[in-house]
Design a protein around this motif. Structure first.
Motif, PDB file in Angstrom:
ATOM      1  N   SER A 124       0.839  -1.192   0.000  1.00 14.19           N
ATOM      2  CA  SER A 124       0.000   0.000   0.000  1.00 14.19           C
ATOM      3  C   SER A 124       0.877   1.246   0.000  1.00 14.19           C
ATOM      4  O   SER A 124       2.058   1.190   0.348  1.00 14.19           O
ATOM      5  N   GLU A 125       0.287   2.350  -0.417  1.00  6.78           N
ATOM      6  CA  GLU A 125       1.010   3.614  -0.443  1.00  6.78           C
ATOM      7  C   GLU A 125       0.897   4.288   0.922  1.00  6.78           C
ATOM      8  O   GLU A 125      -0.195   4.424   1.480  1.00  6.78           O
ATOM      9  N   VAL A 126       2.040   4.705   1.439  1.00  4.39           N
ATOM     10  CA  VAL A 126       2.089   5.306   2.772  1.00  4.39           C
ATOM     11  C   VAL A 126       2.685   6.702   2.670  1.00  4.39           C
ATOM     12  O   VAL A 126       3.677   6.915   1.966  1.00  4.39           O
ATOM     13  N   THR A 127       2.080   7.648   3.366  1.00  2.67           N
ATOM     14  CA  THR A 127       2.601   9.011   3.430  1.00  2.67           C
ATOM     15  C   THR A 127       2.995   9.312   4.874  1.00  2.67           C
ATOM     16  O   THR A 127       2.185   9.129   5.791  1.00  2.67           O
ATOM     17  N   VAL A 128       4.232   9.760   5.048  1.00  2.00           N
ATOM     18  CA  VAL A 128       4.745  10.063   6.384  1.00  2.00           C
ATOM     19  C   VAL A 128       5.174  11.525   6.416  1.00  2.00           C
ATOM     20  O   VAL A 128       5.959  11.962   5.572  1.00  2.00           O
ATOM     21  N   ALA A 129       4.665  12.270   7.386  1.00  2.00           N
ATOM     22  CA  ALA A 129       5.010  13.685   7.550  1.00  2.00           C
ATOM     23  C   ALA A 129       5.860  13.857   8.808  1.00  2.00           C
ATOM     24  O   ALA A 129       5.798  13.057   9.741  1.00  2.00           O
ATOM     25  N   VAL A 130       6.652  14.903   8.831  1.00  2.00           N
ATOM     26  CA  VAL A 130       7.508  15.185   9.988  1.00  2.00           C
ATOM     27  C   VAL A 130       6.661  15.723  11.134  1.00  2.00           C
ATOM     28  O   VAL A 130       5.810  16.600  10.938  1.00  2.00           O
ATOM     29  N   ARG A 131       6.883  15.174  12.331  1.00  2.00           N
ATOM     30  CA  ARG A 131       6.182  15.652  13.527  1.00  2.00           C
ATOM     31  C   ARG A 131       6.931  16.839  14.134  1.00  2.00           C
ATOM     32  O   ARG A 131       8.153  16.854  14.166  1.00  2.00           O
ATOM     33  N   ASN A 132       6.175  17.780  14.658  1.00  2.00           N
ATOM     34  CA  ASN A 132       6.753  18.936  15.339  1.00  2.00           C
ATOM     35  C   ASN A 132       7.049  18.556  16.788  1.00  2.00           C
ATOM     36  O   ASN A 132       6.141  18.487  17.632  1.00  2.00           O
ATOM     37  N   LEU A 133       8.311  18.304  17.109  1.00  2.00           N
ATOM     38  CA  LEU A 133       8.677  17.866  18.458  1.00  2.00           C
ATOM     39  C   LEU A 133       8.536  18.964  19.498  1.00  2.00           C
ATOM     40  O   LEU A 133       8.617  18.689  20.699  1.00  2.00           O
ATOM     41  N   LEU A 134       8.337  20.205  19.056  1.00  2.00           N
ATOM     42  CA  LEU A 134       8.141  21.303  19.991  1.00  2.00           C
ATOM     43  C   LEU A 134       6.664  21.553  20.282  1.00  2.00           C
ATOM     44  O   LEU A 134       6.323  22.466  21.042  1.00  2.00           O
ATOM     45  N   GLY A 135       5.798  20.741  19.671  1.00  2.00           N
ATOM     46  CA  GLY A 135       4.372  20.863  19.946  1.00  2.00           C
ATOM     47  C   GLY A 135       4.027  20.369  21.342  1.00  2.00           C
ATOM     48  O   GLY A 135       4.776  19.597  21.962  1.00  2.00           O
ATOM     49  N   ARG A 136       2.901  20.794  21.845  1.00  2.00           N
ATOM     50  CA  ARG A 136       2.505  20.468  23.220  1.00  2.00           C
ATOM     51  C   ARG A 136       2.409  18.955  23.435  1.00  2.00           C
ATOM     52  O   ARG A 136       2.994  18.408  24.379  1.00  2.00           O
ATOM     53  N   SER A 137       1.670  18.259  22.583  1.00  2.78           N
ATOM     54  CA  SER A 137       1.481  16.813  22.757  1.00  2.78           C
ATOM     55  C   SER A 137       2.790  16.053  22.568  1.00  2.78           C
ATOM     56  O   SER A 137       3.052  15.053  23.255  1.00  2.78           O
TER      57      SER A 137
END
Length: 526
Positions: free
Chosen positions: A67-80
C-alpha cells in the motif's frame, strides 16, 4: 632516508595533524554532542512540520499486501509531542538494548582483566612463537589485545618495546607496530568481544522494527579470517615501511642484548599453572557446547541449543543465547586461571572483581542515556524515515548503490573517525540514518554495520584524539638514543608510522569485504 626530506615530510605531517588536533579539541564531551543533536532535531522537526515536509512510498504489510504510505515530519516542539517526550524518557533509556548485554559481558571480562589472564595469555602467545614468525605473532597478539579494552593499549605498547629490544632491533619499530596493529585492527579479534556486543546492540535496536535481527556473532566469520590477514599485512608493513623509516640495521649492529624473546616473556610457575587450569575450563566448556549443538534431541544435554525443529538457523536458542554463552566463556577460563595463578584465594574475591566491570563501562552507560533521548526523538519525529527516503532517492538518481555505495560510505566514516574517535558514540549517530536508508537500497544491516566497523578502526591510530598516542610518544622517548636517532620523536614520527598501517588495514579489509560481498559468503554466524 635523507634527513632533510624526512624533516620536510614531518613538517607537512605535523601541520596537518595540528589542524586535526585543533578541530578535534573543539568537540565537547559526548553528552553535550547528543544534547545539541537532540535540540537541533527538535528545532528542525518544527521547521519541517511548518513547511509540510513529507514523503510517500510503497510499503509491504505483514500479510504481503502493498500500500502507499505518506509520512510527515512531527513537530517535536508541539505540546502533545513534548508531553510524549517527558512521559517516555525512562522508556527510551530502557529500550536501548545495548546496555544490558554490555553490562553482563563486562562483569565476566572484568575477572579476566583483574587476574591478569589477558596479559599472561598474550605473553604465552609471543613466547611460543618461532623466531621467524615473532613479528607476525606480535601483530596478531596486539590485534587481539583489544579484548582487554584500555588495558590492551598499555600491554601492546609494552610488548612491542620489550620484544624488539630483546631481538636487538630498534624498539621504535616495535612500539609503533604494536600500537598500530591494535588500533587499525580494533574491530577484529579471534574471539567475540564487547565491541561486537556494543555494535550489534545498537544495530539490532534500530533494525528490529524493520524485520531484521543482528546479534554479536553477525560479523564473526569475517572478523576471524581478517585477523590473520591483517597480521600478515602489518608484518609486511613493518619490514617494508617502518624499518626504512626509523632504521633498523644500525641499531641491530650497535645494540647487543643477550636476552631472547623467550626469556623476556618467560612465565612464572603460578602463571603456567593458571593457563593450564584455564585450558581445562575452556576444554570442558567447549565439550559441553558441542553436546548442546549436536542434532540429537530427546535427552537433557544433547541438542540443548537447537530449535524445536532441530535447527540452528535462522532462529534457535543458540542465537538467542549469545550474550550468556560469551560471558560463560570468560568465566570458565578466567576463574580457573585466577585460582591456578593464586590471584583468587576464595570465592569472596570474585564478586568485587565482577563489580569493577560495571565501573569500567560507567562512562558508556552515562553517555548512552543522552544518546537514547536523541534516538527516541529522532525516530518519533519521522525525520529518520524522511531522510532515509530522500537519501535513497538521491543515491538512486546518481546510480550509486550496492558495493560502490558501501565503499564510498567507508571512506567517509574513516575520515569522520579522525575527528570523532568514540566508535560507539559515532555509530549511535550514524546508525539511525544509514541503516534504514541502506535497507531501502537493498543492503543488509549486517553489511552496513561491518562496513562502519572496518572504516572506524582503520584510522584509529591517526587521530590525535586517541590518548594512546601520548603513551606511544612517551615510550619512544624513553627508548631514544642520539647514537641511533638523529632527532627526538614527535607526533610526526608516530603518525608517519601509522599511515602505512592504516592504509594496509583499509585495503586488506575492503578487498576481503568485496570478496565476501561478490561471492555471497556469510559475514557471520546466523
Amino acid at each position: 632516508m635523507d634527513l632533510i626530506k624526512r624533516q620536510k615530510k614531518n613538517g607537512l605531517m605535523l601541520r596537518f595533524i595540528q589542524g586535526v588536533e585543533k578541530a578535534g579539541n573543539k568537540l565537547p564531551h559526548p553528552m553535550y554532542i547528543f544534547i545539541w543533536l537532540l535540540l537541533g532535531c527538535m528545532v528542525i522537526s518544527a521547521v519541517c512540520a511548518a513547511l509540510g515536509v513529507e514523503v510517500t512510498y510503497l510499503s509491504a504489510a505483514s500479510d504481503g499486501t502493498v500500500s502507499e504510505v505518506t509520512v510527515a515530519v512531527r513537530n517535536l516542539l508541539g505540546r502533545s509531542e513534548l508531553q510524549n517526550f517527558f512521559s517516555n524518557v525512562v522508556t527510551a533509556y530502557k529500550n536501548m538494548g545495548v546496555m544490558i548485554p554490555m553490562l553482563i559481558v563486562s562483569f565476566c571480562i572484568s575477572i579476566a582483566d583483574e587476574v591478569g589472564f589477558f596479559e599472561v595469555a598474550l605473553r604465552r602467545i609471543l613466547r611460543g612463537a618461532p623466531q621467524k614468525v615473532i613479528v607476525f605473532a606480535l601483530c596478531l597478539a596486539c590485534i587481539c589485545a583489544n579484548i582487554a579494552g584500555d588495558a590492551g593499549v598499555v600491554l601492546a605498547i609494552s610488548f612491542g618495546s620489550i620484544l624488539f629490544k630483546a631481538m636487538g632491533r630498534n624498539p621504535w619499530i616495535g612500539v609503533t607496530l604494536a600500537y598500530g596493529s591494535l588500533q587499525a585492527g580494533y574491530c577484529v579479534n579471534l574471539l567475540p568481544t564487547t565491541n561486537d556486543i556494543t555494535y550489534a546492540g545498537i544495530t539490532d535496536g534500530i533494525v528490529k522494527p524493520l524485520g531484521y535481527t543482528v546479534h554479536a556473532m553477525s560479523n564473526y566469520i569475517f572478523m576471524f579470517i581478517v585477523a590473520w590477514l591483517l597480521a600478515l599485512a602489518f608484518t609486511f608493513v613493518c619490514e617494508k615501511f617502518l624499518v626504512p623509516l626509523f632504521g633498523d640495521s644500525t641499531w641491530s649492529k650497535a645494540q647487543t642484548n643477550p636476552d631472547s624473546p623467550q626469556n623476556v616473556f618467560e612465565l612464572s610457575a603460578e602463571e603456567s599453572r593458571g593457563l593450564k587450569f584455564a585450558g581445562i575450563g575452556a576444554g570442558i566448556y567447549l565439550l559441553i557446547l558441542v553436546l548442546w549443538l549436536l542434532p540429537i534431541q530427546g535427552m537433557p544435554v544433547l541438542g540443548f541449543l537447537r530449535s524445536p525443529e532441530n535447527k540452528l538457523f535462522p532462529t534457535s536458542p543458540l542465537l538467542n543465547s549469545m550474550i550468556p554463552l560469551i560471558g560463560l566463556l570468560f568465566l570458565v577460563t578466567s576463574i580457573p586461571f585466577g585460582i591456578g595463578a593464586g590471584k583468587i584465594k576464595s570465592k569472596a574475591d570474585i564478586p568485587p572483581m565482577m563489580q569493577k566491570g560495571a565501573v569500567k563501562v560507567a562512562g558508556f552507560v552515562f553517555v548512552l542515556f543522552w544518546c537514547s533521548l536523541f534516538i527516541y526523538q529522532f525516530n518519533y519525529s519521522n525525520l529518520a524515515t524522511v531522510l532515509s527516503k530522500l537519501g535513497e532517492q538521491f543515491l538512486t538518481s546518481i546510480h550509486l548503490t550496492g558495493l560502490p555505495l558501501l565503499i564510498v560510505y567507508m571512506l567517509v566514516v574513516a575520515v569522520i573517525n579522525i575527528f570523532m574517535y568514540s566508535s560507539s558514540a559515532k555509530w549511535m549517530i550514524l546508525a539511525p540514518v544509514f541503516l534504514p536508508m541502506f535497507i531501502n537500497l537493498g543492503i543488509d544491516p549486517v553489511m552496513t554495520q561491518l562496513a562502519t566497523r572496518i572504516a572506524d578502526a582503520c584510522t584509529n591510530g591517526l587521530t590525535p584524539l586517541n590518548a594512546g598516542l601520548v603513551l606511544v610518544l612517551a615510550t619512544m622517548r624513553q627508548d631514544y638514543d642520539p647514537k641511533f636517532h638523529s632527532e627526538t620523536p614527535g607526533l610526526g614520527s608516530v603518525i608517519s608510522a601509522q599511515l602505512p598501517i592504516s592504509v594496509a588495514s583499509f585495503l586488506v579489509q575492503t578487498v576481503l569485504f568485496i570478496v565476501f560481498y561478490l561471492f555471497k559468503i556469510p559475514f557471520g554466524i546466523g
